[in-house]
Design an enzyme around this catalytic site. Structure first.
Site, short mmCIF file in Angstrom:
data_model
loop_
_atom_site.label_atom_id
_atom_site.label_comp_id
_atom_site.label_asym_id
_atom_site.label_seq_id
_atom_site.Cartn_x
_atom_site.Cartn_y
_atom_site.Cartn_z
CG ASP A 77 -1.81 1.20 1.35
OD1 ASP A 77 -2.50 1.49 0.36
OD2 ASP A 77 -1.82 1.89 2.38
CB SER A 78 0.23 4.80 -0.52
OG SER A 78 -0.93 4.86 0.30
CE1 TYR A 90 2.10 4.77 -3.92
CE2 TYR A 90 0.79 2.83 -4.45
CZ TYR A 90 2.01 3.41 -4.17
OH TYR A 90 3.13 2.62 -4.14
N GLY A 91 -3.61 8.23 -4.01
CA GLY A 91 -4.93 8.63 -4.51
C GLY A 91 -4.94 9.88 -5.35
CB CYS A 137 -3.33 0.19 -2.30
SG CYS A 137 -3.48 1.86 -2.93
CG ASN A 138 -9.86 0.24 -2.34
OD1 ASN A 138 -10.83 -0.35 -2.79
ND2 ASN A 138 -9.46 0.08 -1.08
CD GLU A 182 -0.28 6.94 6.09
OE1 GLU A 182 0.79 7.06 6.71
OE2 GLU A 182 -0.67 5.86 5.60
CB CYS A 222 -9.51 4.34 0.76
SG CYS A 222 -7.85 4.81 1.32
CB THR A 223 -6.61 -0.43 2.39
OG1 THR A 223 -5.53 0.35 1.86
CG2 THR A 223 -7.09 -1.42 1.36
CG HIS A 224 -5.10 4.89 4.57
ND1 HIS A 224 -4.58 4.45 3.37
CD2 HIS A 224 -4.06 5.39 5.27
CE1 HIS A 224 -3.28 4.69 3.35
NE2 HIS A 224 -2.94 5.25 4.49
#
Ligand code: DGL
Length: 259
Positions: free
Chosen positions: A11-12, A43-44, A74-75, A153, A185-187
Site C-alpha cells: 500500500d502507499s 497514491y490517490g 490499496c484500492n 497518516e 480505501c484501505t485506510h
C-alpha cells in the site's frame, strides 16, 4: 494452485495494514511481507501512470523476496494498476481489494450503497463497472474523500477532527439514503468508529475481512514464519502510528525502489 511460499502485500502507507491485520486473523502463521510506499504517499492523488510505476517496482521487490501471492492492499493501486500488474507478472497470483468486495456487494439485496474512496479509485469507476458486469441491482454511489488519508497518516484518528471531516463528506447528496457504506480505501476501515458516531442504521462493510477471506481461499502453502515489514521512507510518525494503531513494533527495513 501450488507452491506459494509467502504472501506479499503493499500500500502507499498504513492502509494496507488493515488488510494485513484481517489476514493475520485468518492465516496467523503464514509468512507475509508488507511494503508501505511512504515515499510516494498518497497514491490517490497521483496519475494512473505514476501508480503503475510504483506498483510495478514494489511487486518486483515482493517477487524477489519470494512472494508468489500478491495482495494489492490499496484500492487506488488495484484500480489504476491491477490490470497492468497481472499482465506484467503472469507467474504471480494477484488478489486486488476491489473484486472480493464487488462480489460481496453483488450478493446483497437491491439497495443504495455508498462508497468512499480516493480520487484515483473514484475516477476509475472500477467498483461501478465491475458491479454492473455482474448485473447487480445494487445502486452504487461513489464519493472522492481525499482529506481522509492525510488525516489518518498524520495521526488524527480519534481526535474528533476525523469525525468532523467524515461528517462533512457524508453530507454530500450522493450519500443520501444509503443503507450500506463501503470504505473503498484501505485506510478508511480505521474510521469505522467515527462513522458509527455519525451514521445510524447504515451497514459498514468490513472490506478487510472480505478481502482476507478471498486471499485465504488461495493459500495452499506452509504455516511457518512471521511477517516482514519494509518502507520506502522512514518517518517517526509512520512508525509511531504502526505501533499505536496496529501494535506493530517490528523492525521496518528501509528499501528504496527505482520505478
Ligand atoms: N490506501 C490506499 C487506497 O486504498 C491509498 C491511499 C492513498 O495513498 O491515497 O486507496
Amino acid at each position: 494452485m501450488s507452491g506459494i511460499q509467502k504472501i506479499g502485500l503493499f500500500d502507499s502507507g498504513l492502509g494496507g495494514l488493515t488488510v494485513l491485520r484481517a489476514l493475520n486473523k485468518i492465516l496467523p502463521g503464514v509468512p507475509k511481507v508488507y511494503y508501505g510506499d511512504t515515499l510516494h504517499l498518497p497514491y490517490g492523488d497521483k496519475s494512473d501512470a505514476a501508480i503503475i510505476g510504483y506498483s510495478t517496482a514494489i511487486v518486483q521487490f515482493l517477487k524477489d523476496e519470494g512472494c508468489q501471492l500478491i495482495v494489492i492492499a490499496c484500492n487506488s493501486a488495484s484500480a489504476a494498476a491491477g490490470k497492468a500488474l497481472v499482465e506484467q507478472f503472469p507467474e504471480l497470483t494477484f488478489i486486488n481489494v476491489i473484486d472480493p468486495v464487488v462480489d460481496y456487494l453483488a450478493a446483497l439485496p437491491p439497495q443504495k450503497v455508498g462508497l468512499l474512496g480516493t480520487r484515483a479509485t473514484v475516477r476509475s469507476g472500477a467498483y461501478s463497472q465491475k458491479l454492473a458486469a455482474k448485473n447487480s441491482e445494487v445502486e452504487l454511489h461513489a464519493l472522492a474523500t481525499p482529506l481522509l488519508v492525510p488525516l489518518i497518516e498524520d495521526g488524527f484518528l480519534g481526535t474528533g477532527i476525523d469525525a468532523s471531516v467524515l461528517a462533512h463528506y457524508l453530507k454530500d447528496p450522493a450519500m443520501k439514503g444509503i443503507t450500506s457504506l463501503v470504505p473503498g480505501c484501505t485506510h478508511y476501515p480505521l474510521l469505522e468508529e467515527a462513522a458509527a458516531s455519525i451514521l445510524s442504521g447504515v451497514h459498514w462493510v468490513d472490506a478487510p475481512s472480505i478481502v482476507a477471506q478471498a486471499v485465504a481461499k488461495h493459500w495452499t502453502g506452509e504455516h511457518s514464519e512471521g511477517n516482514a515489514f519494509y518502507l520506502s521512507d522512514r518517518t517517526d510518525n509512520f512508525l509511531r502510528l504502526a505501533e499505536k494503531t496496529f501494535g506493530i513494533d517490528a523492525q521496518w527495513e528501509l528499501v528504496r525502489l527505482e520505478d
